[in-house]
Design a protein around this motif. Structure first.
Motif, PDB file in Angstrom:
ATOM      1  N   ILE A   3      55.849  41.877  35.406  1.00 35.33           N
ATOM      2  CA  ILE A   3      54.557  42.196  34.810  1.00 35.33           C
ATOM      3  C   ILE A   3      53.796  40.882  34.337  1.00 35.33           C
ATOM      4  CG2 ILE A   3      53.186  43.210  32.717  1.00 35.33           C
ATOM      5  CD1 ILE A   3      55.094  45.286  32.659  1.00 35.33           C
ATOM      6  N   GLU A   4      54.657  39.923  33.904  1.00 29.95           N
ATOM      7  CA  GLU A   4      54.001  38.696  33.389  1.00 29.95           C
ATOM      8  C   GLU A   4      53.582  37.882  34.700  1.00 29.95           C
ATOM      9  OE1 GLU A   4      56.275  37.480  29.477  1.00 29.95           O
ATOM     10  OE2 GLU A   4      57.380  37.025  31.281  1.00 29.95           O
ATOM     11  N   ILE A   5      54.477  37.856  35.645  1.00 28.61           N
ATOM     12  CA  ILE A   5      54.132  37.349  37.156  1.00 28.61           C
ATOM     13  C   ILE A   5      52.859  37.846  37.648  1.00 28.61           C
ATOM     14  CG2 ILE A   5      55.095  37.140  39.379  1.00 28.61           C
ATOM     15  CD1 ILE A   5      57.737  36.624  38.098  1.00 28.61           C
ATOM     16  N   ILE A   6      52.888  39.453  37.559  1.00 28.78           N
ATOM     17  CA  ILE A   6      51.656  39.738  38.395  1.00 28.78           C
ATOM     18  C   ILE A   6      50.602  39.526  37.518  1.00 28.78           C
ATOM     19  CG2 ILE A   6      50.813  42.467  38.656  1.00 28.78           C
ATOM     20  CD1 ILE A   6      53.520  43.323  39.276  1.00 28.78           C
ATOM     21  N   ILE A   7      50.128  39.658  36.189  1.00 27.61           N
ATOM     22  CA  ILE A   7      49.255  39.197  35.427  1.00 27.61           C
ATOM     23  C   ILE A   7      48.801  37.659  35.698  1.00 27.61           C
ATOM     24  CG2 ILE A   7      48.388  38.688  33.280  1.00 27.61           C
ATOM     25  CD1 ILE A   7      50.023  41.078  32.323  1.00 27.61           C
ATOM     26  N   ALA A   8      49.906  36.790  35.876  1.00 28.88           N
ATOM     27  CA  ALA A   8      49.386  35.272  36.155  1.00 28.88           C
ATOM     28  C   ALA A   8      48.947  35.250  37.718  1.00 28.88           C
ATOM     29  CB  ALA A   8      50.742  34.589  36.129  1.00 28.88           C
ATOM     30  N   MET A   9      49.275  36.052  38.720  1.00 30.71           N
ATOM     31  CA  MET A   9      48.829  36.009  39.866  1.00 30.71           C
ATOM     32  C   MET A   9      47.447  36.387  40.080  1.00 30.71           C
ATOM     33  SD  MET A   9      52.376  36.443  42.314  1.00 30.71           S
ATOM     34  CE  MET A   9      51.490  35.960  43.802  1.00 30.71           C
ATOM     35  N   THR A  10      47.293  37.704  39.469  1.00 24.80           N
ATOM     36  CA  THR A  10      46.043  38.295  39.318  1.00 24.80           C
ATOM     37  C   THR A  10      44.919  37.361  38.836  1.00 24.80           C
ATOM     38  OG1 THR A  10      46.923  40.362  38.846  1.00 24.80           O
ATOM     39  CG2 THR A  10      44.695  40.312  38.283  1.00 24.80           C
ATOM     40  N   ILE A  11      45.486  36.616  37.595  1.00 24.44           N
ATOM     41  CA  ILE A  11      44.259  35.635  36.847  1.00 24.44           C
ATOM     42  C   ILE A  11      44.049  34.476  38.118  1.00 24.44           C
ATOM     43  CG2 ILE A  11      44.176  33.851  35.234  1.00 24.44           C
ATOM     44  CD1 ILE A  11      45.548  35.776  33.357  1.00 24.44           C
ATOM     45  N   MET A  12      44.974  34.000  38.641  1.00 20.93           N
ATOM     46  CA  MET A  12      44.982  32.865  39.717  1.00 20.93           C
ATOM     47  C   MET A  12      44.009  33.472  40.845  1.00 20.93           C
ATOM     48  SD  MET A  12      48.790  30.990  39.899  1.00 20.93           S
ATOM     49  CE  MET A  12      48.469  30.805  41.731  1.00 20.93           C
ATOM     50  N   ALA A  13      44.174  34.830  41.409  1.00 19.79           N
ATOM     51  CA  ALA A  13      43.399  35.466  42.369  1.00 19.79           C
ATOM     52  C   ALA A  13      41.976  35.289  41.965  1.00 19.79           C
ATOM     53  CB  ALA A  13      44.034  36.713  42.744  1.00 19.79           C
ATOM     54  N   ILE A  14      41.799  35.815  40.705  1.00 20.51           N
ATOM     55  CA  ILE A  14      40.386  35.668  40.198  1.00 20.51           C
ATOM     56  C   ILE A  14      39.588  34.460  40.248  1.00 20.51           C
ATOM     57  CG2 ILE A  14      38.846  36.387  38.205  1.00 20.51           C
ATOM     58  CD1 ILE A  14      40.814  38.728  37.913  1.00 20.51           C
ATOM     59  N   VAL A  15      40.243  33.440  39.740  1.00 21.57           N
ATOM     60  CA  VAL A  15      39.786  32.047  39.320  1.00 21.57           C
ATOM     61  C   VAL A  15      39.604  31.512  41.045  1.00 21.57           C
ATOM     62  CG1 VAL A  15      40.556  29.853  38.964  1.00 21.57           C
ATOM     63  CG2 VAL A  15      40.941  31.537  37.402  1.00 21.57           C
ATOM     64  N   ILE A  16      40.458  31.697  41.809  1.00 26.01           N
ATOM     65  CA  ILE A  16      40.341  31.334  43.208  1.00 26.01           C
ATOM     66  C   ILE A  16      39.105  31.931  43.897  1.00 26.01           C
ATOM     67  CG2 ILE A  16      41.277  31.323  45.552  1.00 26.01           C
ATOM     68  CD1 ILE A  16      44.260  30.669  44.076  1.00 26.01           C
ATOM     69  N   SER A  17      39.114  33.419  43.638  1.00 27.14           N
ATOM     70  CA  SER A  17      37.828  33.807  44.294  1.00 27.14           C
ATOM     71  C   SER A  17      36.439  33.661  44.023  1.00 27.14           C
ATOM     72  CB  SER A  17      37.997  35.376  44.426  1.00 27.14           C
ATOM     73  OG  SER A  17      37.876  35.817  42.783  1.00 27.14           O
ATOM     74  N   VAL A  18      36.687  32.980  42.594  1.00 29.51           N
ATOM     75  CA  VAL A  18      35.249  32.337  42.097  1.00 29.51           C
ATOM     76  C   VAL A  18      35.023  31.085  42.519  1.00 29.51           C
ATOM     77  CG1 VAL A  18      34.100  31.850  39.821  1.00 29.51           C
ATOM     78  CG2 VAL A  18      35.225  34.122  40.102  1.00 29.51           C
ATOM     79  N   ALA A  19      36.072  30.197  42.515  1.00 30.97           N
ATOM     80  CA  ALA A  19      35.893  28.962  42.888  1.00 30.97           C
ATOM     81  C   ALA A  19      35.646  28.493  44.334  1.00 30.97           C
ATOM     82  CB  ALA A  19      37.101  28.075  42.303  1.00 30.97           C
ATOM     83  N   ILE A  20      36.246  29.524  45.224  1.00 26.48           N
ATOM     84  CA  ILE A  20      35.927  29.024  46.632  1.00 26.48           C
ATOM     85  C   ILE A  20      34.581  29.201  47.078  1.00 26.48           C
ATOM     86  CG2 ILE A  20      36.452  29.947  49.125  1.00 26.48           C
ATOM     87  CD1 ILE A  20      39.360  30.339  47.941  1.00 26.48           C
ATOM     88  N   PRO A  21      33.687  30.057  46.749  1.00 21.76           N
ATOM     89  CA  PRO A  21      32.375  30.032  47.206  1.00 21.76           C
ATOM     90  C   PRO A  21      31.517  29.032  46.616  1.00 21.76           C
ATOM     91  CG  PRO A  21      32.979  32.242  46.678  1.00 21.76           C
ATOM     92  CD  PRO A  21      34.140  31.490  46.150  1.00 21.76           C
ATOM     93  N   SER A  22      31.969  28.710  45.537  1.00 22.85           N
ATOM     94  CA  SER A  22      31.221  27.436  44.797  1.00 22.85           C
ATOM     95  C   SER A  22      31.483  26.182  45.471  1.00 22.85           C
ATOM     96  CB  SER A  22      31.410  27.439  43.227  1.00 22.85           C
ATOM     97  OG  SER A  22      31.159  28.299  42.542  1.00 22.85           O
ATOM     98  N   PHE A  23      32.885  25.775  45.909  1.00 20.59           N
ATOM     99  CA  PHE A  23      33.131  24.836  46.451  1.00 20.59           C
ATOM    100  C   PHE A  23      32.615  24.754  48.015  1.00 20.59           C
ATOM    101  CE2 PHE A  23      36.288  22.542  49.489  1.00 20.59           C
ATOM    102  CZ  PHE A  23      36.113  21.359  48.985  1.00 20.59           C
ATOM    103  N   VAL A  24      32.631  25.731  48.601  1.00 21.60           N
ATOM    104  CA  VAL A  24      31.859  25.842  50.054  1.00 21.60           C
ATOM    105  C   VAL A  24      30.463  25.440  50.138  1.00 21.60           C
ATOM    106  CG1 VAL A  24      31.257  27.517  51.819  1.00 21.60           C
ATOM    107  CG2 VAL A  24      33.672  27.453  50.899  1.00 21.60           C
ATOM    108  N   GLU A  25      29.735  26.074  49.008  1.00 21.21           N
ATOM    109  CA  GLU A  25      28.357  25.879  48.568  1.00 21.21           C
ATOM    110  C   GLU A  25      28.183  24.436  48.491  1.00 21.21           C
ATOM    111  OE1 GLU A  25      24.481  26.757  48.863  1.00 21.21           O
ATOM    112  OE2 GLU A  25      26.158  27.922  49.459  1.00 21.21           O
TER     113      GLU A  25
END
Length: 163
Positions: free
Chosen positions: A9-31
């Protein structure tokens, strides 16, 4: 009993948080990267316009900035040179290519019809900005350079402006 490592459960929560951060950061970086490329391309174009202007005044000959058909490169041509030769790609070294996947479009009174030397070929339509030999100013109407349908550079009667 000693506990080692993380629970599933801890690993899944950490990966979910990382996925959310990456999904927000990538469009900003591309722009950010696109804006940086447009700014770099604009600086290159402004530098070429300024160089053509000062060279026209210094050498007392009209100078032209010629644009390629695809919208990726441009070059300075003196009046003494042939515009016919300028539009050919035989002298690749003279062309200044813009960084990245930047493509420009231009509006204004800058399209010229250049007849080719042989009678069989039709005249070539070329986009050209003329810099006057006495003043170094842009001859003709307002010229606007667009990157991805957004105006970024305007030239009018000697004023080169980054929008």
């Amino acid at each position: 009993m000693e506990k080692r490592g993380f629970s599933l459960i801890e690993i899944i929560i950490a990966m979910t948080i990382m996925a959310i951060v990456i999904s927000v950061a990538i469009p900003s970086f591309v722009e950010f990267r696109k804006k940086r490329e447009v700014k770099a391309a604009s600086k290159i174009m402004i530098e070429i316009f300024k160089r053509a202007s000062s060279s026209a005044k210094l050498k007392k000959t009209d100078h032209y900035v010629v644009f390629d058909k695809e919208g990726h490169a441009l070059k300075i041509v003196e009046e003494s040179e042939s515009l016919i030769d300028a539009v050919r790609y035989e002298t690749i070294d003279d062309w200044v290519y813009l960084p990245g996947q930047i493509k420009y479009s231009i509006q204004g009174n800058i399209i010229r019809k250049i007849p080719l030397p042989d009678d069989k070929s039709p005249a070539v339509l070329v986009k050209v900005i003329k810099f006057d030999k006495t003043t170094g100013l842009v001859s003709g109407a307002l010229v606007t350079v667009f990157f991805k349908d957004k105006p970024v550079i305007t030239l009018s009667e000697g004023v080169i402006k980054y929008v």
